[in-house]
Design an enzyme around this catalytic site. Structure first.
Site, PDB file in Angstrom:
ATOM      1  N   ARG A  70       0.949  -1.035  -0.054  1.00 43.19           N
ATOM      2  CA  ARG A  70      -0.136   0.010  -0.053  1.00 43.19           C
ATOM      3  C   ARG A  70       0.954   1.214  -0.192  1.00 43.19           C
ATOM      4  NH1 ARG A  70      -2.006   1.164   4.254  1.00 43.19           N
ATOM      5  NH2 ARG A  70      -1.361  -0.190   5.654  1.00 43.19           N
ATOM      6  N   CYS A 264       0.996  -6.851  13.546  1.00 46.85           N
ATOM      7  CA  CYS A 264       1.165  -7.274  14.916  1.00 46.85           C
ATOM      8  C   CYS A 264       0.198  -8.546  15.124  1.00 46.85           C
ATOM      9  CB  CYS A 264       0.233  -6.209  15.753  1.00 46.85           C
ATOM     10  SG  CYS A 264       0.950  -4.807  16.197  1.00 46.85           S
ATOM     11  N   GLY A 265       0.306  -9.335  14.263  1.00 49.44           N
ATOM     12  CA  GLY A 265      -0.181 -10.790  14.247  1.00 49.44           C
ATOM     13  C   GLY A 265      -1.881 -10.876  14.314  1.00 49.44           C
ATOM     14  N   THR A 267      -3.844 -11.952  12.025  1.00 43.89           N
ATOM     15  CA  THR A 267      -4.143 -13.227  11.235  1.00 43.89           C
ATOM     16  C   THR A 267      -4.019 -14.299  12.073  1.00 43.89           C
ATOM     17  OG1 THR A 267      -4.022 -12.249   9.205  1.00 43.89           O
ATOM     18  CG2 THR A 267      -4.190 -14.515   9.358  1.00 43.89           C
ATOM     19  N   ASP A 287      -9.536  -9.193   9.388  1.00 42.25           N
ATOM     20  CA  ASP A 287      -9.255  -7.769   9.076  1.00 42.25           C
ATOM     21  C   ASP A 287     -10.062  -6.602   9.189  1.00 42.25           C
ATOM     22  OD1 ASP A 287      -6.767  -6.039   8.410  1.00 42.25           O
ATOM     23  OD2 ASP A 287      -7.784  -6.172   6.265  1.00 42.25           O
ATOM     24  N   ASN A 377       6.411  -8.125   2.485  1.00 42.14           N
ATOM     25  CA  ASN A 377       4.943  -7.793   2.253  1.00 42.14           C
ATOM     26  C   ASN A 377       4.420  -9.010   1.453  1.00 42.14           C
ATOM     27  OD1 ASN A 377       2.643  -6.750   3.261  1.00 42.14           O
ATOM     28  ND2 ASN A 377       2.920  -5.352   1.328  1.00 42.14           N
ATOM     29  N   ARG A 410       2.392  -3.023  19.365  1.00 48.69           N
ATOM     30  CA  ARG A 410       3.796  -3.756  19.661  1.00 48.69           C
ATOM     31  C   ARG A 410       4.542  -3.063  20.268  1.00 48.69           C
ATOM     32  NH1 ARG A 410       7.006  -7.523  16.656  1.00 48.69           N
ATOM     33  NH2 ARG A 410       5.352  -8.104  15.364  1.00 48.69           N
ATOM     34  N   ASN A 507      -1.864 -16.830  23.987  1.00 50.99           N
ATOM     35  CA  ASN A 507      -2.861 -15.535  24.019  1.00 50.99           C
ATOM     36  C   ASN A 507      -4.305 -15.949  24.505  1.00 50.99           C
ATOM     37  OD1 ASN A 507      -0.733 -13.937  23.341  1.00 50.99           O
ATOM     38  ND2 ASN A 507      -1.135 -14.036  21.277  1.00 50.99           N
TER      39      ASN A 507
HETATM   40  O1  O2Y Z   1       0.189  -3.783   1.355  1.00 48.92           O
HETATM   41  C1  O2Y Z   1      -0.981  -4.096   0.944  1.00 48.92           C
HETATM   42  O2  O2Y Z   1      -1.553  -3.928  -0.112  1.00 48.92           O
HETATM   43  C2  O2Y Z   1      -1.687  -4.828   1.880  1.00 48.92           C
HETATM   44  S1  O2Y Z   1      -1.912  -4.459   3.492  1.00 48.92           S
HETATM   45  C3  O2Y Z   1      -2.797  -5.324   4.398  1.00 48.92           C
HETATM   46  C4  O2Y Z   1      -3.339  -6.524   3.875  1.00 48.92           C
HETATM   47  C5  O2Y Z   1      -4.332  -7.174   4.592  1.00 48.92           C
HETATM   48  C6  O2Y Z   1      -4.658  -6.986   5.790  1.00 48.92           C
HETATM   49  N1  O2Y Z   1      -4.306  -5.757   6.446  1.00 48.92           N
HETATM   50  C7  O2Y Z   1      -3.448  -4.980   5.600  1.00 48.92           C
HETATM   51  C8  O2Y Z   1      -2.880  -3.768   6.251  1.00 48.92           C
HETATM   52  O3  O2Y Z   1      -2.085  -3.114   5.996  1.00 48.92           O
HETATM   53  O4  O2Y Z   1      -3.676  -3.507   7.514  1.00 48.92           O
HETATM   54 MN    MN Z   2      -5.441  -4.682   8.050  1.00 43.38          MN
END
Ligand code: O2Y
Ligand code: MN
Length: 595
Positions: A70, A264-265, A267, A287, A377, A410, A507
């Site tokens: 992103r 931060c884990g 998933t 998510d 990533n 974190r 956890n």
């Molecule tokens: O880098 C990306 O385009 C994906 S970012 C992402 C993907 C799945 C769930 N969460 C995220 C995030 O950045 O929070």
């Molecule tokens: Mn996300």
């Protein structure tokens, strides 16, 4: 597609886009398996997808090295007034931004097909779901959208019957001249990438990137940035939260929604296998949560997504066995390494590192290579229904009633393993001040402390101060039906730099304490920062953890907390007059308690 011909708004929009982008042809998607298979076969033929011989119906893509995540710097919230986007968002005037982007979109699909993707975020027909239509010139996006959203020709029928939709325009920004050979991952240079949101008209325009959240517009763009603005207007919540169901040995179910910043884990927690005997955890989403107040006055959540777009590096049978089983087949992998026998590999997947790989850039790789084999990533895209611990109610159109909200981040020091908010208002303060140390998987220098309120900093489609107020208002409406709020930190380290808490399956011990708090089965000790477990109340049975480590995990260093106050003040000052007085008061009270 006959159904589409009946929808005036959609037809008009598609005509306008086609006039501007000039594709060679238009293809109306229907979301079928045949469509997916055909498009994937084409991408294998052109060389952009690699068949994974070792993993049934699975494919590997390698992106351009400039298009791997992103792009927060190129993401815009474009409202008529800059103040309405607020200090956490990049802002451009909608008229100027549209002019710039129209210039880029002009002829940008030449030599390509324009795909029209009708999709639902959330189970089709749920009162909490929303419909979107994404137009894209990327077949990779079409196949990913098949997994991440519900793509179906039924959506055309719903549009014909008068349902509203959110238009999502996407182009990779790489027109092809006649006879020009295509790149394996065509995209535009960074300065021409724009991920633009127009929340006042529920519109998304994305240009120049084919990757993840920049291009799969149902996810971060629609389900968080646009949806958060809609949710505020309409009195519901769109949050960056996993959803899970925890069942105790007596069969009582608890539904938990948890917000953590990227890396931060989330998933891992969403698919966790509890170590405590008799407790069961099931995944509803990893998510995003959309939540509405139901007829019972409680907050009911759905996962608007249909799949997981999970980070591959670090995922293993040790850290997340359920994710590993989810990705056994029917997966799209992006930027992972390729093994010699036709499988994927990433850092942290196995203890033994393969002797030879093809890295994510397509080069030979050995353990002596200086760079990582998979991009940090690197991702897997897979249907949520393939997860062995998916909850049977994950597609319940009414959603699940939320009992507990968790915020966290974190933090290697200062923040204890778990504490509970005194009340809703204090819980909103905890969410509003949440912070996390950055890692290589997110933006900024590694180890910097980044305030990431409600894990929504990159995803809130309006002024964050107004967003805090919306949370406070929701609490007023929910009254005593509001979920209880907790804060966790799995990542506290000893002075020697070792993690103090085992995390992952353990956890569950912390989640159990939260459930027992709700039942009134355990008390808590009041401290300056919130309510902490009494000695002996956290179930540590069968866990080999030194008492001094437990003490350190739960230790509150008032001096270190006092040292945080100026940073919280600076953070709050950013929101100016839009910061709710109730949060200022919370800060004053924290100061007073710290002495
Ligand atoms: O880098 C990306 O385009 C994906 S970012 C992402 C993907 C799945 C769930 N969460 C995220 C995030 O950045 O929070
Ligand atoms: Mn996300």
């Amino acid at each position: 597609m006959g159904g589409a011909a009946k929808n005036e708004k959609l037809n008009k929009w598609i005509e306008e886009i086609a006039d501007m982008c000039r594709p060679d042809g238009i293809y109306w998607c229907d979301g079928t398996k045949e469509e997916y298979d055909r498009m994937m076969a084409k991408m294998v033929e052109t060389g952009s997808a690699t068949v994974l011989e070792k993993r049934p119906n699975s494919f590997l893509f390698r992106t351009d090295p400039s298009d791997v995540a992103r792009v927060e710097d190129r993401t815009f919230i474009s409202t008529s007034s800059k103040d309405d986007a607020g200090p956490t968002n990049n802002w451009l005037d909608p008229v100027d931004l549209k002019n710039t982007m129209r210039g880029l979109y002009q002829g940008c699909m030449k030599g390509r097909t324009m795909y029209v993707i009708p999709f639902s975020m959330g189970p089709i027909g749920s009162p909490i779901s929303k419909i979107g239509v994404e137009v894209t010139d990327s077949p990779y996006v079409v196949c990913n959208m098949h997994m991440m959203t519900r793509v179906s020709a039924r959506i055309y029928e719903m549009l014909s019957a008068g349902e509203e939709f959110i238009p999502c325009l996407h182009s990779i920004g790489a027109p092809l001249a006649a006879g020009q050979k295509d790149a394996l991952w065509p995209c535009a240079p960074i300065e021409n990438k724009y991920i633009s949101h127009f929340p006042e008209e529920n519109l998304i325009w994305s240009y120049g990137s084919g990757y993840g959240g920049n291009a799969l517009l149902g996810k971060k763009c629609l389900a968080l940035r646009i949806a958060s603005a809609m949710a505020r207007r309409e009195g519901w919540m769109a949050e960056h939260m996993l959803i899970l169901r925890l069942t105790n040995p007596q069969g009582r179910q608890y539904h938990i929604a948890a917000a953590f910043p990227s890396a931060c884990g989330k998933t891992n927690l969403a698919m966790m296998r509890p170590t405590i005997p008799g407790w069961k955890c099931e995944c509803i989403g990893d998510d995003i949560a959309w939540m509405k107040i139901g007829p019972d006055g409680r907050l009911h959540a759905i996962n608007p997504e249909n799949g997981f777009f999970g980070v591959a590096p670090g995922t293993s049978y040790g850290t997340n066995p359920m994710a590993m089983d989810t990705v056994r087949e029917n997966v799209i992998f992006t930027n992972c390494a390729l093994t010699d026998d036709g499988d994927v590999w990433w850092e942290g997947m196995t203890d033994e590192v393969p002797g030879h790989l093809i890295d994510w850039k397509g080069r030979d790789w050995t353990p002596d290579s200086r760079e990582e084999a998979a991009h940090p990533n690197a991702r897997f895209t897979v249907l949520a229904s393939q997860c062995p611990v998916i909850c049977k109610d994950w597609e319940n159109p009414a959603g699940v009633p939320i009992d507990i909200f968790i915020f966290g981040g974190r933090r290697s020091s200062v923040v204890p393993l778990v504490y509970e908010a005194f009340n809703w208002e204090h819980g909103v303060f905890l969410g509003a001040t949440a912070a996390s140390e950055t890692t290589s998987a997110n933006i900024g220098a590694v180890g910097n402390l980044r305030r990431d309120p409600f894990a929504m900093k990159p995803f809130c489609g309006y002024q964050m101060g107004d967003y805090f107020r919306h949370w406070l208002d929701m609490g007023d409406t929910l009254g005593d039906k509001a979920p209880r709020i907790f804060y966790v930190n799995w990542f506290r380290k000893s002075p020697e730099g070792m993690f103090l808490w085992p995390g992952f399956s353990d956890n569950s011990r912390v989640l159990k304490w939260m459930c027992e708090r709700i039942e009134g089965k355990v008390g808590a000790r009041k401290t300056e920062i919130g309510l902490l477990p009494n000695d002996g109340d956290l179930d540590l049975s069968g866990l080999d953890i030194a008492p001094e480590n437990m003490n350190e995990l739960m230790r509150i260093d008032s001096g270190a907390w006092r040292a945080e106050l100026p940073d919280i003040e600076r953070h709050f000052a950013e929101f100016g007059a839009r910061l709710p007085a109730k949060l200022k008061k919370q800060l004053q009270e924290l100061k007073k308690r710290l002495g």
